[in-house]
Design an enzyme around this catalytic site. Sequence first.
Site, PDB file in Angstrom:
ATOM      1  N   ASP A  13       5.661  79.314 135.448  1.00 55.38           N
ATOM      2  CA  ASP A  13       4.412  78.967 136.124  1.00 55.38           C
ATOM      3  C   ASP A  13       3.437  80.130 135.962  1.00 55.38           C
ATOM      4  OD1 ASP A  13       2.615  77.626 137.971  1.00 55.38           O
ATOM      5  OD2 ASP A  13       3.259  79.054 139.497  1.00 55.38           O
ATOM      6  N   SER A  14       2.188  79.880 136.325  1.00 54.08           N
ATOM      7  CA  SER A  14       1.178  80.935 136.283  1.00 54.08           C
ATOM      8  C   SER A  14       1.427  82.008 137.352  1.00 54.08           C
ATOM      9  CB  SER A  14      -0.202  80.312 136.505  1.00 54.08           C
ATOM     10  OG  SER A  14      -0.200  79.584 137.722  1.00 54.08           O
ATOM     11  N   CYS A  76       4.027  74.494 136.097  1.00 55.61           N
ATOM     12  CA  CYS A  76       2.594  74.659 136.370  1.00 55.61           C
ATOM     13  C   CYS A  76       1.814  73.467 135.805  1.00 55.61           C
ATOM     14  CB  CYS A  76       2.112  75.944 135.709  1.00 55.61           C
ATOM     15  SG  CYS A  76       0.363  76.258 135.890  1.00 55.61           S
ATOM     16  N   GLU A 156      -2.119  80.420 149.433  1.00 62.21           N
ATOM     17  CA  GLU A 156      -1.577  81.772 149.243  1.00 62.21           C
ATOM     18  C   GLU A 156      -1.834  82.638 150.477  1.00 62.21           C
ATOM     19  OE1 GLU A 156      -1.777  83.613 145.493  1.00 62.21           O
ATOM     20  OE2 GLU A 156      -0.810  81.869 144.616  1.00 62.21           O
ATOM     21  N   CYS A 189      -0.793  70.102 141.666  1.00 63.94           N
ATOM     22  CA  CYS A 189      -0.841  71.565 141.595  1.00 63.94           C
ATOM     23  C   CYS A 189       0.362  72.100 142.360  1.00 63.94           C
ATOM     24  CB  CYS A 189      -2.152  72.070 142.223  1.00 63.94           C
ATOM     25  SG  CYS A 189      -2.199  73.860 142.436  1.00 63.94           S
ATOM     26  N   HIS A 191       0.804  74.386 144.324  1.00 60.90           N
ATOM     27  CA  HIS A 191       0.611  74.858 145.693  1.00 60.90           C
ATOM     28  C   HIS A 191       0.517  73.736 146.724  1.00 60.90           C
ATOM     29  CE1 HIS A 191      -0.147  78.461 143.489  1.00 60.90           C
ATOM     30  NE2 HIS A 191      -0.523  79.152 144.537  1.00 60.90           N
TER      31      HIS A 191
HETATM   32  N1  DGL Z   1       0.189  76.794 139.049  1.00 63.95           N
HETATM   33  C1  DGL Z   1      -1.166  76.255 139.010  1.00 63.95           C
HETATM   34  C2  DGL Z   1      -1.088  74.729 138.879  1.00 63.95           C
HETATM   35  O1  DGL Z   1      -0.100  74.099 139.203  1.00 63.95           O
HETATM   36  C3  DGL Z   1      -1.962  76.643 140.232  1.00 63.95           C
HETATM   37  C4  DGL Z   1      -2.310  78.123 140.286  1.00 63.95           C
HETATM   38  C5  DGL Z   1      -3.204  78.549 139.140  1.00 63.95           C
HETATM   39  O2  DGL Z   1      -4.405  78.169 139.112  1.00 63.95           O
HETATM   40  O3  DGL Z   1      -2.723  79.260 138.266  1.00 63.95           O
HETATM   41  O4  DGL Z   1      -2.035  74.132 138.424  1.00 63.95           O
END
Ligand code: DGL
Length: 270
Positions: A13-14, A76, A156, A189, A191
């Site tokens: 993931d990012s 992600c 976050e 997403c 989150h």
């Molecule tokens: N992990 C990203 C997503 O699921 C969210 C966080 C980011 O913008 O990197 O799109």
Amino acid sequence: MNALQQKPIGVFDSGVGGLTVVRALMERLPNENIIYFGDTARVPYGVKSRHTIETYTEQIVSFLLEHDVKALVIACNTIAAVAGQKVRQMAGAMPVLDVISAGATAALAVTRNQSIGVMATSTTVNSNAYARAIHAQNPQARILSQACPLLVPLVEEGWLDHEVTRLTVREYLKPLLAEDGVDTLVLGCTHYPLLKPLLKQEAPRVTLVDSAITTAEAAARALDAANLRNPNTTGADYRFYVSDIPLRFQTIGERFLGRSLEQLEMVSLG
Ligand code: DGL
């Protein structure tokens, strides 16, 4: 049992958000070893260009392939939206699962009026990836997408039940819930699964699709199909790699993972 079955699944993931997918995988596939990579030094990806995300993704996938994974899970949504093709090219015959394909299939399975809402980052919405994945299975489905850039920082910050988050969510939901609105809402997403209690209050008549859970389900099916399921029941091994350990990382990570975050190591890519 063969050696291939004992290899880990690579999840990436990012940043820390993909730990919601790891959590779902741990519950659905408790025997599987997992290696996680979160690009915490370069998060967020959701506002970056396709080219940049592809470059970063190539580095992450090379790292996981060096760790001899047996399957890859793109946790992600933003990476899946713009660099899924690149990951599949690099993975060759290895199973690759991603949150968008799983979320699209799950949404179509639950919608009754074929009107599906998608909440995601700006890059994911602009890529149209959810609409493409859903239309590939049902061209008649109506998709309403909503970019929700303020939700990642709010989650976050831990403001999961805060008035500011509630008002922000309400605003983002308005176009989706307008008359003749959607009956299904994809949390597009990493989150957003943490906002499920709040979203349920704000959109009580809509079915929420949590891509983390549906991805774990898809991973279980893919491992079975490839005869890659780990039969070892003596306890799985989890390793977490990140490109930075920012302030409050432990607290935020544990909130996403739902348990303590051990075996954490910092590595730099690129
Ligand atoms: N992990 C990203 C997503 O699921 C969210 C966080 C980011 O913008 O990197 O799109």
